[in-house]
Design a protein around this motif. Structure first.
Motif, PDB file in Angstrom:
ATOM      1  N   LYS A 186       9.812  18.397  -6.292  1.00  0.00           N
ATOM      2  CA  LYS A 186       8.897  19.095  -5.106  1.00  0.00           C
ATOM      3  C   LYS A 186       9.332  18.289  -3.776  1.00  0.00           C
ATOM      4  O   LYS A 186       9.465  19.072  -3.015  1.00  0.00           O
ATOM      5  CB  LYS A 186       7.505  18.812  -5.451  1.00  0.00           C
ATOM      6  CG  LYS A 186       6.622  20.126  -5.330  1.00  0.00           C
ATOM      7  CD  LYS A 186       5.238  20.035  -5.642  1.00  0.00           C
ATOM      8  CE  LYS A 186       4.339  20.436  -4.547  1.00  0.00           C
ATOM      9  NZ  LYS A 186       3.015  19.685  -4.284  1.00  0.00           N
ATOM     10  N   VAL A 187       9.205  17.150  -3.755  1.00  0.00           N
ATOM     11  CA  VAL A 187       9.466  16.657  -2.756  1.00  0.00           C
ATOM     12  C   VAL A 187      11.195  16.666  -2.225  1.00  0.00           C
ATOM     13  O   VAL A 187      11.320  17.259  -1.168  1.00  0.00           O
ATOM     14  CB  VAL A 187       9.285  14.945  -2.621  1.00  0.00           C
ATOM     15  CG1 VAL A 187       9.834  14.277  -1.160  1.00  0.00           C
ATOM     16  CG2 VAL A 187       7.740  14.685  -2.687  1.00  0.00           C
ATOM     17  N   MET A 231       3.014   9.447   8.384  1.00  0.00           N
ATOM     18  CA  MET A 231       1.766   9.712   8.275  1.00  0.00           C
ATOM     19  C   MET A 231       1.222  10.990   8.604  1.00  0.00           C
ATOM     20  O   MET A 231       0.027  11.387   8.217  1.00  0.00           O
ATOM     21  CB  MET A 231       0.883   8.537   9.385  1.00  0.00           C
ATOM     22  CG  MET A 231       1.332   7.117   8.994  1.00  0.00           C
ATOM     23  SD  MET A 231       1.211   6.865   7.204  1.00  0.00           S
ATOM     24  CE  MET A 231      -0.274   7.263   7.134  1.00  0.00           C
ATOM     25  N   PRO A 275       0.798  15.081   4.280  1.00  0.00           N
ATOM     26  CA  PRO A 275      -0.242  14.694   3.373  1.00  0.00           C
ATOM     27  C   PRO A 275       0.339  13.542   2.471  1.00  0.00           C
ATOM     28  O   PRO A 275       1.368  13.524   2.185  1.00  0.00           O
ATOM     29  CB  PRO A 275      -0.471  15.921   2.821  1.00  0.00           C
ATOM     30  CG  PRO A 275       0.753  16.722   2.858  1.00  0.00           C
ATOM     31  CD  PRO A 275       1.417  16.224   3.995  1.00  0.00           C
ATOM     32  N   GLU A 276      -0.725  12.937   1.981  1.00  0.00           N
ATOM     33  CA  GLU A 276      -0.393  11.760   1.008  1.00  0.00           C
ATOM     34  C   GLU A 276       0.101  12.336  -0.344  1.00  0.00           C
ATOM     35  O   GLU A 276      -0.242  13.283  -0.729  1.00  0.00           O
ATOM     36  CB  GLU A 276      -1.628  10.716   0.566  1.00  0.00           C
ATOM     37  CG  GLU A 276      -0.968   9.546   0.316  1.00  0.00           C
ATOM     38  CD  GLU A 276      -2.114   8.560  -0.164  1.00  0.00           C
ATOM     39  OE1 GLU A 276      -1.896   7.501  -0.689  1.00  0.00           O
ATOM     40  OE2 GLU A 276      -3.457   8.859   0.143  1.00  0.00           O
ATOM     41  N   GLU A 309       0.700  -1.131  -0.012  1.00  0.00           N
ATOM     42  CA  GLU A 309      -0.134  -0.112  -0.038  1.00  0.00           C
ATOM     43  C   GLU A 309       0.752   1.446  -0.134  1.00  0.00           C
ATOM     44  O   GLU A 309       0.430   2.206  -0.448  1.00  0.00           O
ATOM     45  CB  GLU A 309      -1.006  -0.013   1.168  1.00  0.00           C
ATOM     46  CG  GLU A 309      -0.228  -0.129   2.555  1.00  0.00           C
ATOM     47  CD  GLU A 309      -0.134  -1.770   2.903  1.00  0.00           C
ATOM     48  OE1 GLU A 309       0.276  -2.341   2.166  1.00  0.00           O
ATOM     49  OE2 GLU A 309      -0.240  -1.845   4.260  1.00  0.00           O
ATOM     50  N   TRP A 310       2.198   1.081   0.404  1.00  0.00           N
ATOM     51  CA  TRP A 310       2.915   2.233   0.329  1.00  0.00           C
ATOM     52  C   TRP A 310       3.330   2.733  -1.081  1.00  0.00           C
ATOM     53  O   TRP A 310       3.439   3.882  -1.414  1.00  0.00           O
ATOM     54  CB  TRP A 310       4.306   2.004   1.276  1.00  0.00           C
ATOM     55  CG  TRP A 310       3.887   2.028   2.669  1.00  0.00           C
ATOM     56  CD1 TRP A 310       3.565   0.680   3.333  1.00  0.00           C
ATOM     57  CD2 TRP A 310       3.997   3.193   3.661  1.00  0.00           C
ATOM     58  NE1 TRP A 310       3.137   1.141   4.727  1.00  0.00           N
ATOM     59  CE2 TRP A 310       3.428   2.528   4.972  1.00  0.00           C
ATOM     60  CE3 TRP A 310       4.048   4.310   3.636  1.00  0.00           C
ATOM     61  CZ2 TRP A 310       3.188   3.229   6.043  1.00  0.00           C
ATOM     62  CZ3 TRP A 310       4.051   5.143   4.748  1.00  0.00           C
ATOM     63  CH2 TRP A 310       3.562   4.404   5.826  1.00  0.00           C
ATOM     64  N   LEU A 337       1.886   1.950  -3.882  1.00  0.00           N
ATOM     65  CA  LEU A 337       0.524   1.886  -4.507  1.00  0.00           C
ATOM     66  C   LEU A 337      -0.345   3.362  -4.344  1.00  0.00           C
ATOM     67  O   LEU A 337      -1.301   3.612  -4.754  1.00  0.00           O
ATOM     68  CB  LEU A 337      -0.727   0.694  -4.633  1.00  0.00           C
ATOM     69  CG  LEU A 337       0.183  -0.453  -5.401  1.00  0.00           C
ATOM     70  CD1 LEU A 337      -0.535  -1.769  -4.977  1.00  0.00           C
ATOM     71  CD2 LEU A 337       0.249  -0.319  -6.766  1.00  0.00           C
ATOM     72  N   ALA A 338       0.149   3.818  -2.986  1.00  0.00           N
ATOM     73  CA  ALA A 338      -0.662   5.145  -2.799  1.00  0.00           C
ATOM     74  C   ALA A 338      -0.894   5.893  -3.892  1.00  0.00           C
ATOM     75  O   ALA A 338      -0.327   5.976  -4.893  1.00  0.00           O
ATOM     76  CB  ALA A 338       0.059   5.749  -1.622  1.00  0.00           C
ATOM     77  N   THR A 339      -2.143   6.492  -3.767  1.00  0.00           N
ATOM     78  CA  THR A 339      -2.642   7.442  -4.745  1.00  0.00           C
ATOM     79  C   THR A 339      -1.552   8.596  -4.872  1.00  0.00           C
ATOM     80  O   THR A 339      -1.550   9.001  -5.831  1.00  0.00           O
ATOM     81  CB  THR A 339      -4.179   7.701  -4.376  1.00  0.00           C
ATOM     82  OG1 THR A 339      -4.560   7.019  -3.734  1.00  0.00           O
ATOM     83  CG2 THR A 339      -4.785   7.759  -5.973  1.00  0.00           C
ATOM     84  N   GLY A 340      -1.287   9.347  -3.714  1.00  0.00           N
ATOM     85  CA  GLY A 340      -0.423  10.491  -3.767  1.00  0.00           C
ATOM     86  C   GLY A 340       0.836   9.630  -3.499  1.00  0.00           C
ATOM     87  O   GLY A 340       1.011   8.655  -2.639  1.00  0.00           O
ATOM     88  N   VAL A 341       1.869  10.378  -3.930  1.00  0.00           N
ATOM     89  CA  VAL A 341       3.181   9.617  -3.881  1.00  0.00           C
ATOM     90  C   VAL A 341       4.207  10.573  -3.208  1.00  0.00           C
ATOM     91  O   VAL A 341       5.376  10.330  -2.943  1.00  0.00           O
ATOM     92  CB  VAL A 341       4.074   9.517  -5.285  1.00  0.00           C
ATOM     93  CG1 VAL A 341       3.033   8.588  -6.087  1.00  0.00           C
ATOM     94  CG2 VAL A 341       3.625  10.937  -6.172  1.00  0.00           C
ATOM     95  N   ASN A 342       3.577  11.534  -2.155  1.00  0.00           N
ATOM     96  CA  ASN A 342       4.368  12.304  -1.455  1.00  0.00           C
ATOM     97  C   ASN A 342       5.014  11.518  -0.580  1.00  0.00           C
ATOM     98  O   ASN A 342       6.407  11.865  -0.052  1.00  0.00           O
ATOM     99  CB  ASN A 342       3.384  13.179  -0.724  1.00  0.00           C
ATOM    100  CG  ASN A 342       4.180  14.383   0.079  1.00  0.00           C
ATOM    101  OD1 ASN A 342       5.400  14.615  -0.236  1.00  0.00           O
ATOM    102  ND2 ASN A 342       3.554  14.899   1.278  1.00  0.00           N
ATOM    103  N   ARG A 343       4.468  10.539   0.342  1.00  0.00           N
ATOM    104  CA  ARG A 343       5.109   9.753   0.957  1.00  0.00           C
ATOM    105  C   ARG A 343       6.323   8.534   0.721  1.00  0.00           C
ATOM    106  O   ARG A 343       7.266   8.510   0.873  1.00  0.00           O
ATOM    107  CB  ARG A 343       4.219   8.932   1.866  1.00  0.00           C
ATOM    108  CG  ARG A 343       3.330   9.941   2.818  1.00  0.00           C
ATOM    109  CD  ARG A 343       2.171   9.202   3.557  1.00  0.00           C
ATOM    110  NE  ARG A 343       1.324  10.129   4.181  1.00  0.00           N
ATOM    111  CZ  ARG A 343       0.256   9.818   4.293  1.00  0.00           C
ATOM    112  NH1 ARG A 343      -0.335   8.824   3.854  1.00  0.00           N
ATOM    113  NH2 ARG A 343      -0.653  10.493   4.795  1.00  0.00           N
ATOM    114  N   GLN A 389       7.369  15.826  -9.509  1.00  0.00           N
ATOM    115  CA  GLN A 389       6.748  15.422  -8.110  1.00  0.00           C
ATOM    116  C   GLN A 389       8.030  15.115  -7.151  1.00  0.00           C
ATOM    117  O   GLN A 389       8.028  15.616  -5.952  1.00  0.00           O
ATOM    118  CB  GLN A 389       5.826  14.287  -8.236  1.00  0.00           C
ATOM    119  CG  GLN A 389       4.546  14.486  -8.913  1.00  0.00           C
ATOM    120  CD  GLN A 389       3.631  13.282  -9.058  1.00  0.00           C
ATOM    121  OE1 GLN A 389       4.276  12.047  -9.334  1.00  0.00           O
ATOM    122  NE2 GLN A 389       2.393  13.408  -9.050  1.00  0.00           N
TER     123      GLN A 389
END
Lengths: 201, 307
Positions: free
Chosen positions: A179-180, A197, A200-201, A109-110, A112-118, A176
């Motif tokens: 930015k990170v 956590m 933000p995602e 799930e890490w 495949l997360a929708t947002g890739v910020n993490r 992306q």
């Protein structure tokens, strides 16, 4: 013996002597025209001795018109190479992870997360402490395995792990990643799950 | 001979000029072809032949197969087409987009059997905007580059032969005569070692009316004993005997199946037929596990700041 006296008669013909004659003008012209035509044909199709030019292509640029277009967006093939060089040791070529070494990336799930910020932060500075992946608990450490990569390379790599082994998630763009990276402001301390956590995602 | 020096010099010049042009220059150009990456992959091409196949190249050479078989495929031209590979989820939107390219393509039967050739184009760069337009409505198209020519239509290869193909051969055996078919890609069209062994022993059993000479001396014929040899060929018409290939025959067959020039290269581009996706037992995207510190519904409330 009836020896004939050797006399030098004035009437014997002199040895033939080659005279210098000029090559006829038409022959020279013909040779020049043929040379010109030869050079012209060569110029059109010969590729100027370029070893990578074969018919029916007449130049490198001509063959270039039939090469497959570069992939749109991140290049997962390049990402695969980077992954296999640098991450597969722990996470496995098949992305299934290894017991007591690293959790799986396939189906994670890490990843495949929708947002890739993490997700982007994990290879950039590393990850410490307890984490749950696919419902299984892990408590290990991962160093900043991806810090040396450029934004382009990391986007290729992460796009690869998000699309390989049955994973189906959107690609990660170089913007992306940039930015990170800017957001990290030089941080080199590994994240913990709690810290991630809070972001933000 | 008062002009001996001149004659010698002239002859020397003439010979060395042709040696330089026909031997030295090609050697400098192509003599040290490095392995290259096949287009679009990281696979190096060509790879060295396995040991047995390498011995087989010597057998091929010593038996003079090269007097009847060439190993060079020609190509006369190249064609480029846009093909539709996926129709997308909404057929009517896809058809509307296709109709904009060409009204005839707007018919429903366009989507009946995929992949479908949509139109010929001049080259890949002209195809790219068309592919983008099709991708914009959720369908998928790609440009397919296919070499054309007599040899290609005979099925002798996917593309022409280039120097790269022979990088590991010494000597190269491109051949000049074609009493038999070209063998540059016989490992692609006939990948079965046993087929080659049977064909070498008795060509006519495999190809009706074959005029290729049989190479029986590459095989040993024994009375079948209590324990039949595991390598023996199966021939129905030789009851009581077994035909066992010698090392030479096995090496030659290994060489023949190693003959394949199937990598697209920069100098000889073509669209490789897409291999079937390898079956994978990796898990598909699972739902988030509830016992994580957050839940899926929580996550959805979070902003996707970097999306």
């Amino acid at each position: 013996m009836n020896a004939e006296p050797k006399t030098c008669s004035a009437t014997t013909e002199a040895d033939p002597v080659s005279e210098t004659t000029t090559v006829p003008m038409w022959l020279i012209t013909l040779a020049l025209v043929l040379l010109f035509l030869g050079a012209w044909v060569f110029d059109l199709r010969g590729g100027w001795f370029e070893p990578k030019v074969y018919g029916p292509y007449t130049s490198v640029a001509d063959a270039g018109r039939f090469q497959p277009p570069p992939p749109d967006g991140p290049d997962v093939k390049r990402g695969k190479v980077l992954f296999e060089q640098n991450c597969a040791l722990c996470h496995g070529n098949d992305g299934m992870g290894k017991p007591n070494q690293a959790p799986p990336l396939a189906g994670s799930e890490w990843v495949l997360a929708t947002g890739v910020n993490r997700l982007i932060r994990i290879p950039l500075v590393g990850l410490n402490g307890p984490i749950k992946v696919n419902g299984q608990d892990w408590n290990l450490q991962m160093a900043a395995m991806g810090a040396q990569y450029s934004d382009d390379q990391l986007s290729d790599l992460l796009s690869y792990i998000r699309s390989a082994w049955g994973n189906k998630a959107s690609p990660v763009t170089p913007e992306q990643v940039k930015k990170v990276r800017d957001d990290l402001k030089g941080r080199s301390q590994a994240y913990t799950v709690d810290e991630l956590m809070k972001l933000p995602e | 001979m008062k002009s001996a020096a001149t004659i010698f010099l002239a002859a020397f010049l003439a010979l060395s000029a042709s040696w330089a042009a026909f031997v030295l220059a090609p050697q400098l150009q192509l003599g040290r072809e490095p392995q290259a990456k096949a287009t679009g992959t990281d696979n190096l091409y060509p790879v060295a032949r396995p040991g047995l196949a390498k011995q087989g190249a010597e057998v091929y050479r010593s038996l003079g197969c090269v007097y009847c078989h060439s190993q060079q495929v020609g190509q006369e031209g190249v064609k480029c087409e846009v093909i539709l590979t996926e129709a997308g989820t909404n057929a009517s939107v896809t058809l509307a987009a296709l109709a904009k390219l060409n009204t005839e393509l707007g018919q429903p039967q366009t989507l009946a059997a995929l992949p479908k050739v949509l139109m010929p184009v001049a080259d890949v760069p002209t195809a790219v905007p068309i592919i983008k337009a099709i991708a914009a409505v959720g369908a998928k198209a790609e440009a397919r580059v296919t070499p054309v020519g007599a040899d290609i239509s005979r099925g002798w290869g996917l593309r022409r032969s280039v120097a790269q193909d022979y990088a590991y051969d010494s000597p190269v055996q491109p051949g000049t005569r074609r009493f038999g078919p070209d063998l540059a890609n016989v490992g692609l069209t006939k990948p079965d070692v046993n087929w080659h062994l049977r064909h070498l022993y008795a060509p006519a059993t495999e190809i009706k009316g074959s005029t290729m000479p049989p190479y029986r001396f590459l095989f040993e014929k024994h009375k079948r004993g209590a324990k039949p040899s595991p390598d023996a060929l199966q021939f129905a018409d030789e009851p009581g005997f077994e035909i066992v290939p010698t090392d030479d025959a096995r090496a030659l067959a290994a060489y023949l199946v190693s003959l394949r020039a199937d990598a697209p290269l920069v100098e000889a581009p073509f669209t490789a037929p897409t291999p079937a996706a390898p079956s994978t037992n990796a898990p598909v995207a699972t739902n988030r596990v509830a016992s994580l510190p957050y839940t899926a519904s929580e996550l959805l409330k979070l902003p996707e700041s970097s999306k």
